[in-house]
Design a protein around this motif. Structure first.
Motif, PDB file in Angstrom:
ATOM      1  N   LYS A  56       1.948  -5.106   8.483  1.00 24.02           N
ATOM      2  CA  LYS A  56       2.600  -3.957   7.844  1.00 24.02           C
ATOM      3  C   LYS A  56       3.029  -4.313   6.429  1.00 24.02           C
ATOM      4  O   LYS A  56       2.892  -3.511   5.505  1.00 24.02           O
ATOM      5  N   SER A  57       3.549  -5.508   6.259  1.00 23.42           N
ATOM      6  CA  SER A  57       3.962  -5.965   4.935  1.00 23.42           C
ATOM      7  C   SER A  57       2.766  -6.054   3.993  1.00 23.42           C
ATOM      8  O   SER A  57       2.826  -5.606   2.842  1.00 23.42           O
ATOM      9  N   ASP A  59      -0.078  -4.421   4.281  1.00 26.17           N
ATOM     10  CA  ASP A  59      -0.560  -3.066   4.022  1.00 26.17           C
ATOM     11  C   ASP A  59       0.298  -2.356   2.983  1.00 26.17           C
ATOM     12  O   ASP A  59      -0.218  -1.671   2.102  1.00 26.17           O
ATOM     13  N   SER A  60       1.611  -2.526   3.070  1.00 27.98           N
ATOM     14  CA  SER A  60       2.486  -1.865   2.101  1.00 27.98           C
ATOM     15  C   SER A  60       2.284  -2.455   0.707  1.00 27.98           C
ATOM     16  O   SER A  60       2.296  -1.724  -0.282  1.00 27.98           O
ATOM     17  N   ALA A  63      -0.865  -1.016  -0.683  1.00 27.45           N
ATOM     18  CA  ALA A  63      -0.651   0.373  -1.095  1.00 27.45           C
ATOM     19  C   ALA A  63       0.048   0.419  -2.451  1.00 27.45           C
ATOM     20  O   ALA A  63      -0.307   1.229  -3.310  1.00 27.45           O
ATOM     21  N   ILE A  64       1.018  -0.464  -2.656  1.00 25.30           N
ATOM     22  CA  ILE A  64       1.729  -0.503  -3.941  1.00 25.30           C
ATOM     23  C   ILE A  64       0.775  -0.906  -5.057  1.00 25.30           C
ATOM     24  O   ILE A  64       0.775  -0.316  -6.139  1.00 25.30           O
ATOM     25  N   GLN A  67      -1.483   2.013  -5.861  1.00 25.22           N
ATOM     26  CA  GLN A  67      -0.777   3.031  -6.636  1.00 25.22           C
ATOM     27  C   GLN A  67      -0.636   2.593  -8.092  1.00 25.22           C
ATOM     28  O   GLN A  67      -0.828   3.388  -9.012  1.00 25.22           O
TER      29      GLN A  67
END
Length: 147
Positions: A56-57, A59-60, A63-64, A67
């Motif tokens: 999860k870390s 993946d986040s 994503a950052i 972006q």
């Protein structure tokens, strides 16, 4: 007979104690084995939870980064769109064209000076000859420059 009953009672009591102790040991071993299995399952579950949290870390963070990259691309695209369009470079005269014009002028002047009786006719003939020679010379210089 009393002795035999007493002896028989002692043997039965002793065997009962021996048998009951073995069962307790087996039960304790079974309980320990079950607890070991439960503990190993708990450890595996903890590892899986840690792996899920780690993913999860990751993946986040991805994503950052995505972006931020999209924002940079947007800024870059806006800057390109806002920049004035570069004017196409104007092409200059070729060497052949320059040579023809210079040759025509020099030939016309030379022809007019040489033919004093009919200077117009001399200028025309000299201009045509000069233009031909100048164009040929300019074309040769252009081909050498391109090599």
């Amino acid at each position: 007979m009393k002795l035999q009953i007493k002896t028989l009672g002692l043997i039965l009591a002793a065997s009962f104690l021996v048998l009951s102790c073995k069962d307790t040991a087996n039960e304790a071993k079974v309980i320990d084995d079950r607890q070991a299995v439960i503990d190993s399952m708990n450890i595996e579950m903890a590892k899986q939870k840690a792996e899920v949290a780690k993913q999860k870390s990751i993946d986040s963070m991805q994503a950052i980064v995505a972006q931020e990259q999209a924002r940079k691309n947007q800024v870059r695209n806006n800057a390109v769109a806002a920049a004035p369009a570069a004017e196409p470079k104007k092409k200059g005269w070729s060497g052949a064209a320059k040579g023809a014009v210079i040759g025509a002028g020099v030939g016309a002047i030379g022809g007019a000076v040489i033919d004093k009786k009919k200077p117009a006719q001399g200028a025309i003939i000299g201009g045509l000859a000069g233009a031909g020679l100048g164009a040929g010379t300019g074309a040769i210089l252009d081909s050498k420059k391109n090599k």
